[in-house]
Design an enzyme around this catalytic site. Sequence first.
Site, PDB file in Angstrom:
ATOM      1  N   LYS A 227       0.839  -1.208   0.000  1.00  0.00           N
ATOM      2  CA  LYS A 227       0.000   0.000   0.000  1.00  0.00           C
ATOM      3  C   LYS A 227       0.869   1.251   0.000  1.00  0.00           C
ATOM      4  CE  LYS A 227      -3.770  -2.210   2.419  1.00  0.00           C
ATOM      5  NZ  LYS A 227      -4.271  -2.652   3.721  1.00  0.00           N
TER       6      LYS A 227
ATOM      7  N   GLN B 280      -4.952  -1.410   9.658  1.00  0.00           N
ATOM      8  CA  GLN B 280      -4.857  -2.751   9.079  1.00  0.00           C
ATOM      9  C   GLN B 280      -5.483  -3.783  10.014  1.00  0.00           C
ATOM     10  OE1 GLN B 280      -3.697  -3.455   6.014  1.00  0.00           O
ATOM     11  NE2 GLN B 280      -3.949  -5.652   6.266  1.00  0.00           N
TER      12      GLN B 280
ATOM     13  N   ASP C 154     -11.446   2.680   4.024  1.00  0.00           N
ATOM     14  CA  ASP C 154     -11.869   1.277   3.964  1.00  0.00           C
ATOM     15  C   ASP C 154     -13.384   1.161   3.831  1.00  0.00           C
ATOM     16  OD1 ASP C 154      -9.935  -0.765   4.045  1.00  0.00           O
ATOM     17  OD2 ASP C 154      -9.496  -0.373   6.158  1.00  0.00           O
TER      18      ASP C 154
HETATM   19  N1  GUN Z   1      -6.790  -6.733   6.070  1.00  0.00           N
HETATM   20  C1  GUN Z   1      -6.986  -7.445   4.937  1.00  0.00           C
HETATM   21  N2  GUN Z   1      -7.647  -6.719   4.023  1.00  0.00           N
HETATM   22  C2  GUN Z   1      -7.889  -5.517   4.592  1.00  0.00           C
HETATM   23  C3  GUN Z   1      -8.527  -4.334   4.122  1.00  0.00           C
HETATM   24  O1  GUN Z   1      -9.043  -4.249   3.008  1.00  0.00           O
HETATM   25  N3  GUN Z   1      -8.542  -3.302   5.004  1.00  0.00           N
HETATM   26  C4  GUN Z   1      -8.004  -3.388   6.250  1.00  0.00           C
HETATM   27  N4  GUN Z   1      -8.089  -2.323   7.043  1.00  0.00           N
HETATM   28  N5  GUN Z   1      -7.403  -4.467   6.706  1.00  0.00           N
HETATM   29  C5  GUN Z   1      -7.346  -5.522   5.876  1.00  0.00           C
END
Ligand code: GUN
Length: 296
Positions: A54, A98, A121
Amino acid sequence: MAANIIDGKAFAATVREKVAGHVARLKEEHDITPGLAVVLVGEDPASQVYVRSKGKQTVEVGMNSFEHKLDADTSEADLLAVVDKLNNDPTVHGILVQLPLPGHLNEDLIINSIAPEKDVDGFHISNVGLLGTGQKSMVPCTPLGCLMMLRDYHGSLSGMDAVVIGRSNIVGKPMAQLLLGDSCTVTIAHSRTKDLPEVVRRADIVVAAVGRPEMVPGDWIKEGATVIDVGINRIERDGKNKLVGDVDFASAAERAGAITPVPGGVGPMTIACLLANTVTACCRANGLAEPEGLTA
Ligand code: GUN
């Protein structure tokens, strides 16, 4: 019939290009650089890989990336304080905590402490409610990516029968809301659904998001249907590690009209949509027109 392959990797690259174009314009015309903050608690190896990816892609499209790595034993109060600081930082337009969080932290509490307009998100309860009532919201990245690919392939989705397999808050439920918003007739199927094969056989669009390797065989797929495979499952086959989806690709591709592969389908779209959401959040925060084609 051999299915058309929906190339998520290539599509994600076009989304990132669009995002980069908007970022360049925001910088040039408004002296604003969108910023995305990612908070990682602990050392989960898969999460570390995601967060690195990311951060890298955020910088590649010209945005600011802020990474906050906290110890696994960080207290709820300390994590809430970090989120609060980011909520009040005008250089931060998107915040992502996350998941999963270590067990002693209440995920709902933490997610709902993020300012909804920075919740890239789309997990905050306000955004869930806005999406469910058809109002402007931040939309979860994976379902947004699936919707973009479906719109790109079909144009209008109006009147199509869609079956979403899986009822998670992250994919299944928001995916169903988005398809409903595009005037599909939507069924959400799950582990207790009666006669799942027959339910899936009715669908013009199948979105599989259950997290079970190759659970959907080709003979469940209606001839010519579009199959979006959200699953990313690591399995061992012939002594080798392999990534497979929730759909048995080989048999499904013989019946489907179009299908996303794994890897290279939905996966790359998730981060691309996270970047898209960050630009959208930045435009909204500054009262500027939203980028077209990057939102639901
Ligand atoms: N962990 C795995 N996929 C995601 C996601 O799309 N967002 C977040 N915040 N954590 C994750």
